[in-house]
Design a protein around this motif. Structure first.
Motif, mmCIF file in Angstrom:
data_model
loop_
_atom_site.group_PDB
_atom_site.id
_atom_site.type_symbol
_atom_site.label_atom_id
_atom_site.label_comp_id
_atom_site.label_asym_id
_atom_site.label_seq_id
_atom_site.Cartn_x
_atom_site.Cartn_y
_atom_site.Cartn_z
ATOM 1 N N SER A 37 -8.738 -7.894 -5.927
ATOM 2 C CA SER A 37 -7.434 -7.791 -5.266
ATOM 3 C C SER A 37 -6.300 -7.817 -6.289
ATOM 4 O O SER A 37 -5.271 -7.163 -6.107
ATOM 5 N N SER A 38 -6.498 -8.579 -7.355
ATOM 6 C CA SER A 38 -5.475 -8.674 -8.394
ATOM 7 C C SER A 38 -5.294 -7.352 -9.131
ATOM 8 O O SER A 38 -4.248 -7.115 -9.752
ATOM 9 N N THR A 39 -6.324 -6.472 -9.062
ATOM 10 C CA THR A 39 -6.208 -5.143 -9.663
ATOM 11 C C THR A 39 -5.885 -4.089 -8.609
ATOM 12 O O THR A 39 -5.973 -2.884 -8.881
ATOM 13 N N ASN A 40 -5.531 -4.556 -7.400
ATOM 14 C CA ASN A 40 -5.222 -3.666 -6.266
ATOM 15 C C ASN A 40 -6.427 -2.862 -5.793
ATOM 16 O O ASN A 40 -6.267 -1.860 -5.089
ATOM 17 N N HIS A 43 -7.487 -7.012 3.582
ATOM 18 C CA HIS A 43 -7.146 -6.135 4.713
ATOM 19 C C HIS A 43 -5.629 -6.023 4.868
ATOM 20 O O HIS A 43 -5.097 -4.933 5.129
ATOM 21 N N TYR A 44 -4.936 -7.133 4.718
ATOM 22 C CA TYR A 44 -3.477 -7.132 4.852
ATOM 23 C C TYR A 44 -2.843 -6.234 3.786
ATOM 24 O O TYR A 44 -1.911 -5.484 4.069
ATOM 25 N N SER A 45 -3.375 -6.294 2.576
ATOM 26 C CA SER A 45 -2.826 -5.494 1.477
ATOM 27 C C SER A 45 -3.019 -4.005 1.711
ATOM 28 O O SER A 45 -2.275 -3.186 1.169
ATOM 29 N N LEU A 46 -4.024 -3.662 2.529
ATOM 30 C CA LEU A 46 -4.262 -2.259 2.870
ATOM 31 C C LEU A 46 -3.586 -1.891 4.191
ATOM 32 O O LEU A 46 -3.851 -0.825 4.747
ATOM 33 N N ALA A 104 0.839 -1.198 0.000
ATOM 34 C CA ALA A 104 0.000 0.000 0.000
ATOM 35 C C ALA A 104 0.875 1.250 0.000
ATOM 36 O O ALA A 104 2.030 1.216 0.417
ATOM 37 N N THR A 105 0.321 2.337 -0.499
ATOM 38 C CA THR A 105 0.990 3.637 -0.476
ATOM 39 C C THR A 105 0.006 4.650 0.076
ATOM 40 O O THR A 105 -1.202 4.365 0.194
ATOM 41 N N LEU A 106 0.488 5.822 0.417
ATOM 42 C CA LEU A 106 -0.403 6.851 0.962
ATOM 43 C C LEU A 106 -1.536 7.173 -0.003
ATOM 44 O O LEU A 106 -2.700 7.261 0.419
ATOM 45 N N PRO A 107 -1.283 7.348 -1.320
ATOM 46 C CA PRO A 107 -2.384 7.633 -2.245
ATOM 47 C C PRO A 107 -3.411 6.503 -2.313
ATOM 48 O O PRO A 107 -4.623 6.777 -2.378
ATOM 49 N N TYR A 164 -7.894 -9.581 -15.612
ATOM 50 C CA TYR A 164 -8.681 -9.404 -14.386
ATOM 51 C C TYR A 164 -9.955 -8.589 -14.607
ATOM 52 O O TYR A 164 -10.991 -8.878 -13.992
ATOM 53 N N THR A 165 -9.909 -7.594 -15.460
ATOM 54 C CA THR A 165 -11.106 -6.781 -15.711
ATOM 55 C C THR A 165 -12.205 -7.636 -16.339
ATOM 56 O O THR A 165 -13.384 -7.543 -15.958
ATOM 57 N N GLU A 166 -11.810 -8.480 -17.289
ATOM 58 C CA GLU A 166 -12.785 -9.386 -17.922
ATOM 59 C C GLU A 166 -13.308 -10.408 -16.910
ATOM 60 O O GLU A 166 -14.492 -10.781 -16.940
ATOM 61 N N ALA A 167 -12.432 -10.847 -16.025
ATOM 62 C CA ALA A 167 -12.852 -11.810 -15.004
ATOM 63 C C ALA A 167 -13.896 -11.184 -14.090
ATOM 64 O O ALA A 167 -14.913 -11.816 -13.749
ATOM 65 N N ILE A 168 -13.678 -9.930 -13.684
ATOM 66 C CA ILE A 168 -14.650 -9.237 -12.830
ATOM 67 C C ILE A 168 -16.003 -9.150 -13.526
ATOM 68 O O ILE A 168 -17.057 -9.382 -12.917
#
Length: 338
Positions: free
Chosen positions: A149-152, A182-185, A61-64, A120-124
């Motif tokens: 999650s794969s697209t962040n 949650h972990y990724s964030l 994760a980053t601040l933005p 991933y977009t097509e999968a969604i």
């Protein structure tokens, strides 16, 4: 201060990135670099210290990205009637027909294929069609959470994982999706909670167990860096006996009316630098000795004498007083073991 330092490191990284990618005008770079240095020094954060960086980093994760999640979450919460509309839609959902179920499975298979090819977009999109046809299957929400999650887009992944659990609270994989998002964030507490809930259903699940250990290892309690170390007792310098106290005071004299060795009261700096005296003072503070000292008649008489202009008594006078000798013996013998 660790949580604040994590925020400060994220801010410093954001500002440094803004300098590198040209977001900041060249004329402002020098001023911003000075500001970065001041911010780091104020919070004791050194972005060049790899050990500290590894401890404080919130990557990936980053601040933005964290701020973006906050804005999206707030937008959802502020949308009038959003929650009620969702609830009404869920309650009004019709039971899927056998044809709907079959078609939904077909879209799920397409989504899985897209995931394998990292589209991933097509999968969604495919999983969304499956959900529209059969919103009672937790697998579709869980799979779409993985795609998000794969697209962040971990905020949407959390929403889908929670929906999967709502549909079927025993669907273990959804807890892993939720914990991962949650972990990724960098919300390690919520991640640990999700993994822990999943393990209650499947105690032997290696992925959940690993996720829980990773999340717990990253949890930093607020104020950890501000904790004051407890006064050691096992290796502390023992408090002096009454006789030793007298000898020590006589060797420390100099302030309040006597030269060294002359029986006068010790100066404050000598007192503070003597480990035995500091040990005794610590014991007095911890075992109620200070209260007993101030209520002792001999101490009251001494304070009255000082207030009336009689001056501080010499060490010989103090140590010849049986009450004070008894009090000193109590402090010297007790304290640390209580």
């Amino acid at each position: 201060m660790s949580s604040k330092q994590q925020l400060v490191l994220s801010i410093i990284d954001f500002l440094n990135t803004s300098i590198k990618d040209g977001t900041v005008k060249q004329d402002d770079v020098e001023s911003l670099e000075v500001a970065i240095q001041c911010i780091g020094e104020a919070f004791e954060v050194d972005p060049t210290d790899e050990t500290q960086r590894n401890r404080l980093s919130v990557k990936p994760a980053t601040l933005p990205t964290i701020f973006d999640v906050y804005l999206k979450t707030r937008a959802k919460m502020d949308t009038p009637g959003a929650s009620s509309s969702t609830s009404e839609a869920s309650s009004a959902a019709k039971t899927p027909s056998s044809e709907d179920i079959a078609a939904a499975e077909s879209f799920k298979a397409q989504g899985n294929s897209f995931m394998s090819s990292k589209a991933y977009t097509e999968a969604i999109s495919a999983y969304t069609k499956a959900i529209d046809l059969n919103p009672t299957n937790p697998v579709y929400y869980s799979n779409r959470a993985a795609a998000y999650s794969s697209t962040n887009n971990h905020a949407e992944a959390i929403t889908d994982a929670e929906k999967a659990i709502e549909v079927d609270s025993t669907f273990v994989k959804a807890y892993h999706r939720l914990g991962h998002a949650h972990y990724s964030l960098s919300d390690y507490r919520s991640a640990a909670d999700a993994f822990r809930r999943g393990l209650e259903l499947d105690p032997e699940n290696a992925s959940l167990s690993s996720g829980l250990k990773n999340a717990e290892s990253r949890i930093v309690d607020d104020g950890d860096d501000d904790e004051i170390a407890a006064i050691p007792t096992s290796n502390a310098t023992p408090a002096p006996s009454a006789a030793g106290l007298a000898d020590m005071f006589q060797g420390m004299g100099g302030g309040g009316g006597g030269a060294p060795g002359g029986g006068g009261m010790p100066d404050i700096s000598s007192f503070m630098n003597n480990p035995a005296m500091m040990s005794m003072a610590q014991q007095m503070m911890s075992n109620g000795g200070m209260e007993r000292l101030m209520s002792n008649p001999a101490v009251a008489n001494m304070m009255s004498r000082v207030q009336s202009g009689g001056g501080m008594p010499s060490m010989a006078e103090l140590m010849s007083d049986p009450n004070l000798r008894e009090l000193a013996s109590q402090f010297g013998a007790g304290g640390a073991g209580r």
